[in-house]
Design a protein around this motif. Structure first.
Motif: not given
Length: 238
Positions: A131-148
């Motif tokens: 997800s683009v949220l892998s790179w920008i944390a506009l959500t907490g858990a979801y962004s963290a999980s996709k970044a991981a």
């Protein structure tokens, strides 16, 4: 020969949205068989599609799927989840663990379980939906999980290269699926995301950047962090 021609593909989260498109487009590109997996798999009116029960948060379920699907040549980690309130300060421990189990630990465990299967095929691939949220944390858990998951994808790419397994990660902003139904923003269609994902996979791309949102955020990673987060920039000017 294109990677998907004659391939045996396994798709997680195959019952709807992007998962369904990935199943159908894999077949359209010449896949010989597709394992369409879900916790409660649906029936398909196509003999080339094999419904397969799979709970990616359950180690026993993962082992059973890997034992049954010994002919897989392309693994697609598509299944994901989010919770209604994703901010870390409002999440319970159980909610946080659910998101991380589904979006990170599950795909990692599944890829590890299928690595020997993929190695046996000679030519194989893993496709991970980030997800683009892998790179920008506009959500907490979801962004963290996709970044991981993004980081794990990069690690698997190096670890699986010696056995001839290609690893491709897909980054997309909002997609027109049930998960983003409450978001008022431009959305990519699942059909477009599947098409671009398979285009990148067959071209040997390491990353597929589906939309302008993802391209812009990736470009912004080279600049000051406050430029990506307007709230931080406002605080800095206050």
């Amino acid at each position: 020969m294109p990677l998907l021609s004659g391939a045996v593909v396994l798709v997680t989260g195959a019952n709807g949205g992007l998962g369904r498109e990935l199943v159908e487009q894999a077949l359209a590109r010449g896949a010989a068989k597709v394992y369409a997996t879900a916790r409660r798999p649906q029936e398909w009116n196509d003999s080339r599609i094999v419904p397969l029960a799979l709970d990616i948060t359950n180690p026993d379920s993962i082992r059973a799927a890997a034992a049954q699907a010994q002919d897989v040549t392309v693994l697609i980690n598509n299944a994901g989840t989010s919770v209604e309130s994703d901010a870390f300060l409002s999440l319970s421990d159980d909610q946080l663990r659910e998101v991380m189990e589904t979006n990170f630990f599950g795909p990692v465990a599944l890829t590890t379980a299928f690595a020997p299967v993929l190695a046996a095929s000679g030519t194989s691939a893993v496709l991970n939906i980030h997800s683009v949220l892998s790179w920008i944390a506009l959500t907490g858990a979801y962004s963290a999980s996709k970044a991981a998951l993004w980081s794990a994808t990069n690690s698997f790419r190096v670890e699986l290269a010696p056995q001839g397994t290609q690893v491709t990660g897909v980054h997309v902003g909002y997609m027109d699926t049930a998960m983003a139904k409450g978001v008022d923003a431009p959305k990519a269609s699942p059909k477009e995301v599947a098409r671009k994902s398979f285009d990148g996979l067959e071209q040997g791309d390491y990353e597929v950047i589906v939309d302008d949102i993802s391209a812009g955020v990736k470009l912004g990673l080279s600049g000051p962090i406050a430029d990506l987060y307007p709230a931080l920039a406002s605080n800095a000017r206050a």
